[in-house]
Scaffold this motif. Structure first.
Motif, short mmCIF file in Angstrom:
data_model
loop_
_atom_site.label_atom_id
_atom_site.label_comp_id
_atom_site.label_asym_id
_atom_site.label_seq_id
_atom_site.Cartn_x
_atom_site.Cartn_y
_atom_site.Cartn_z
N VAL A 145 0.94 -1.23 0.06
CA VAL A 145 -0.03 -0.10 0.31
C VAL A 145 0.63 1.18 -0.01
CG1 VAL A 145 -1.74 1.45 1.25
CG2 VAL A 145 -1.98 -1.05 1.22
N LEU A 146 0.42 2.55 -1.04
CA LEU A 146 1.74 3.49 -1.00
C LEU A 146 0.33 4.73 -0.33
CD1 LEU A 146 2.87 3.02 -4.79
CD2 LEU A 146 3.54 2.19 -2.59
N GLY A 147 1.18 5.42 0.13
CA GLY A 147 0.43 6.52 -0.30
C GLY A 147 1.80 7.96 -0.47
N LEU A 148 1.48 8.50 -1.04
CA LEU A 148 2.22 9.77 -1.38
C LEU A 148 2.60 11.67 -0.61
CD1 LEU A 148 2.92 7.93 -5.19
CD2 LEU A 148 5.39 8.73 -4.50
N GLU A 149 3.06 11.34 -0.89
CA GLU A 149 3.20 13.35 -0.01
C GLU A 149 4.68 14.14 -0.84
OE1 GLU A 149 2.25 13.19 4.05
OE2 GLU A 149 3.71 11.83 4.48
N THR A 150 3.19 15.53 -2.11
CA THR A 150 4.51 15.70 -3.28
C THR A 150 4.91 16.96 -2.40
OG1 THR A 150 3.70 14.27 -4.24
CG2 THR A 150 4.86 16.27 -5.27
N VAL A 196 -1.30 15.40 -0.84
CA VAL A 196 -1.26 14.04 -0.39
C VAL A 196 -2.22 13.00 -0.97
CG1 VAL A 196 -1.72 12.82 2.28
CG2 VAL A 196 -0.89 15.56 1.70
N THR A 197 -1.84 11.92 -1.09
CA THR A 197 -3.17 11.11 -1.71
C THR A 197 -3.54 10.07 -0.75
OG1 THR A 197 -1.23 9.06 -1.81
CG2 THR A 197 -0.64 10.58 -3.86
N LYS A 198 -4.49 9.59 -1.02
CA LYS A 198 -4.85 8.64 -0.08
C LYS A 198 -4.22 7.58 -0.41
CE LYS A 198 -9.50 10.38 -0.04
NZ LYS A 198 -11.38 10.73 -0.94
N PRO A 199 -4.65 6.66 0.18
CA PRO A 199 -3.84 5.14 0.09
C PRO A 199 -3.91 4.43 -0.83
CG PRO A 199 -4.81 5.62 2.05
CD PRO A 199 -5.34 6.27 2.00
N GLU A 217 -6.04 -6.29 6.73
CA GLU A 217 -5.74 -5.49 7.49
C GLU A 217 -4.18 -4.71 6.67
OE1 GLU A 217 -4.58 -4.32 12.02
OE2 GLU A 217 -5.77 -5.53 11.10
N TRP A 218 -4.33 -3.32 6.69
CA TRP A 218 -3.00 -2.72 6.42
C TRP A 218 -1.98 -3.44 6.73
CZ3 TRP A 218 -4.85 1.73 4.41
CH2 TRP A 218 -6.30 1.58 2.96
N GLY A 219 -0.52 -3.23 6.41
CA GLY A 219 0.95 -3.39 7.93
C GLY A 219 1.08 -1.75 8.50
N VAL A 229 7.40 9.04 -0.12
CA VAL A 229 7.05 8.28 -0.04
C VAL A 229 6.80 7.24 1.37
CG1 VAL A 229 7.47 5.99 -1.20
CG2 VAL A 229 8.68 8.77 -2.26
N ASN A 230 5.51 6.67 1.55
CA ASN A 230 4.65 6.13 2.21
C ASN A 230 4.36 4.28 1.59
OD1 ASN A 230 3.88 7.66 5.31
ND2 ASN A 230 3.69 8.79 3.11
N VAL A 231 4.95 3.27 2.41
CA VAL A 231 4.99 2.37 2.03
C VAL A 231 4.13 1.26 3.24
CG1 VAL A 231 5.79 0.61 0.78
CG2 VAL A 231 6.52 2.58 -0.03
N SER A 232 3.30 0.48 2.95
CA SER A 232 3.45 -0.55 3.57
C SER A 232 3.46 -2.25 2.88
CB SER A 232 2.01 -0.36 5.10
OG SER A 232 1.59 -0.15 4.10
N ILE A 233 3.66 -3.28 3.87
CA ILE A 233 2.93 -4.13 3.43
C ILE A 233 2.34 -5.35 4.17
CG2 ILE A 233 4.89 -4.19 1.83
CD1 ILE A 233 6.27 -6.67 3.21
#
Ligand code: ADP
Ligand code: MG
Ligand code: ZN
Length: 515
Positions: free
Chosen positions: A30-35, A189-192, A245-247, A234-238
């Protein structure tokens, strides 16, 4: 040799990362970008200081951006306009009313000890940006949901002096330049972002490229990642495939190129998979991308929003854009990148591959500007995608940063079309322009690069070629016209590529009595 500095909390000594493909068989990212995009306004966000880059340190400062007691900020209307235009282009709703907030934290290059930002009342919310990703199975479309666009101010810049690494560790002192303090920033900011699977790194990259193109088309920023006027966190979870349930996510800060965004995602997936496979948990933290390593190293553990003690800034009036103004700005939006791509594809009669090459080279605007200067689109594309792309790669800069303008490129093409230059000479002209020797005509003049087509000069070269290649000349006289090729070659060689080959051939045949 510089001695190594050991980062204080580098968790890279942790479990061995899992190879990307293998990690993807088990985990879903799952990603999220804050630019952050630095706006190209003439003055700062809350004062009238210039934003011009490269000035003497601390020469563009005033009581407001140096936070002298009693000074009062005033909002830059142009920055608000830019925020709204970007929000509209991202299909967001524009808030009819909102306040700035103080985000409190200590930083030596932030003299107020708080940053003016927007917290729970951002100017634009709930939009989306469609991106297309070039995968081995063809183009795939993804819709990236946008959470918010908000306005804030940049900090100053610290330089650490005396150490061998330029970092604070080992430095004897630090200098602070406040010229950048208070420059307007937009944060998007993106949503996940879910459901991208193995293409997560490519989606992140495509999103950043699309956002850059969008901001550029709006003219609100020069969005140069390598100069820091656009930077991504760059936000990342796995999490295990098949679970919902996200990490826990990590946030890699200030990633400065499209390639690094891609690498920041893939290396983080590999690292987190290693952590989880070893039975540990991922720590929520900020990480720093290391260009030379192609991966991130651990930074600080992440603050929570409550640590910043946000509260509405009492010194600033609320921002309340009228519906009329917003609608006026919406009506004034330019052609956006997706529409432009569709248009040039039709106008220039491109197939998918040709369009993709232009997009990947970030060359559409350049080719378009070259065509506007009178060049045929096919030749403009060829020059930008071949010769000029090669030069940009060589110099390790973006195509648009090359020291040649679309008008100059169009002039080179015109010189080839009118027969003044061969393609080979054109390459030398391009080289001269890039080396700062002037425009195409000046380089042609100074380097003496014109095609030699006048019969006087050409005639003596032809005579010379005939005398020194008697065998070939004899064959031509005997009717073997194909043998003239060797003589033309000799003329081209003697003229160092500048002879008009067609005219040289005619003269050779004439002189040998076969025309
Ligand atoms: P902060 O302000 O602390 O950086 P946000 O809630 O604004 O946190 O989220 C930062 C980014 O991370 C957003 O783009 C958001 O969509 C994304 N995000 C949130 N949760 C996750 C998660 N579990 N994995 C990946 N990205 C996430
Ligand atoms: Mg963040
Ligand atoms: Zn100022």
């Amino acid at each position: 040799m510089a001695h190594a500095v050991t980062p204080s909390s580098d968790t890279n000594s942790g479990p061995t990362p899992v190879a990307y493909e293998q990690a993807l068989t088990k985990y879903e990212p799952v990603l999220g970008l804050e630019t952050h995009i630095e706006l190209g306004t003439a003055s700062k966000m809350f004062c009238s200081c210039s934003t011009k880059f490269g000035a003497e340190p601390n020469s563009q400062v005033c009581p407001v951006c140096l936070a002298f007691p009693g000074s009062l900020p005033v909002v830059n209307a142009k920055a608000v306009e830019s925020a709204i235009r970007l929000g509209l282009a991202l299909n967001c709703s524009v808030a009819p009313w909102g306040r700035f907030a103080r985000k409190n934290y200590f930083y030596p290059d932030m003299p107020k000890n708080y940053q003016i930002s927007q917290h729970d009342e951002p100017i634009c919310v709930d939009g989306h940006l469609d991106v297309s990703v070039d995968t081995p199975e063809g183009l795939r479309e993804y819709r990236v949901e946008i959470e918010r666009v908000h306005m804030e101010e940049d900090t100053g810049k610290s330089t650490h002096v005396g150490g061998s690494t330029g970092r604070i560790h080992g430095a004897s002192h630090s200098n602070v330049d406040y010229n950048r303090a208070g420059i307007p920033l937009l944060e998007i900011v993106t949503k996940p972002i879910t459901g991208t699977g193995e293409y997560a790194p490519l989606v992140a990259r495509a999103y950043a490229a699309e956002l850059r193109d969008l901001a550029r088309s709006l003219g609100i920023s020069d969005v140069r990642m390598e100069e820091g006027s656009m930077r991504c966190d760059v936000n990342v979870s796995i999490h295990q495939r098949g679970t919902s349930e996200w990490g826990t996510r990590s946030e890699t800060k200030n990633v400065n190129s499209l390639r690094s965004i891609e690498r920041a995602v893939s290396s983080e997936v590999e690292r987190q998979a290693g952590v989880l496979d070893a039975g540990h948990s991922v720590v929520q933290e900020t990480r720093h991308f290391q260009e030379h390593l192609g991966r991130s190293t651990s930074g600080r553990s992440k603050e929570e929003a409550q640590d910043y003690r946000y509260f509405p800034d009492p010194d600033l009036v609320p921002v309340a854009p009228s519906t009329e103004w917003v609608e006026e700005l919406r009506a004034g939006l330019p052609e956006l990148p997706a529409a432009k791509r569709a248009r040039v594809k039709a106008e220039w009669e491109l197939n998918d591959t040709e369009l993709r090459d232009l997009i990947n080279a970030d060359a559409i605007d350049l080719v378009e500007a070259t065509v506007a200067e009178g060049a045929p689109s096919g030749e403009a594309r060829k020059l930008w995608l071949n010769e000029l792309s090669r030069r940009a790669t060589e110099q390790e800069i973006e195509l648009r940063a090359l020291a040649i303008t679309p008008a100059q490129v169009a002039r080179v093409i015109a010189l080839v079309d009118e027969g003044t230059l061969t393609n080979k000479l054109a390459r030398q002209v391009v080289e001269g322009v890039l080396a700062g020797e002037g425009g195409p005509d000046e380089v042609v003049e100074a380097r003496g690069l014109k095609v030699v087509s006048d019969d006087g000069a050409l005639g003596s070269m032809v005579d010379e070629a005939i005398t020194s290649n008697p065998d070939a000349a004899e064959k031509v006289r005997g009717g073997k016209v194909a043998a003239a090729g060797a003589l033309v070659g000799a003329v081209m060689k003697a003229s160092r590529g500048q002879a008009d080959a067609g005219r040289a051939r005619e003269l050779i045949l004439e002189k040998l009595g076969v025309s």
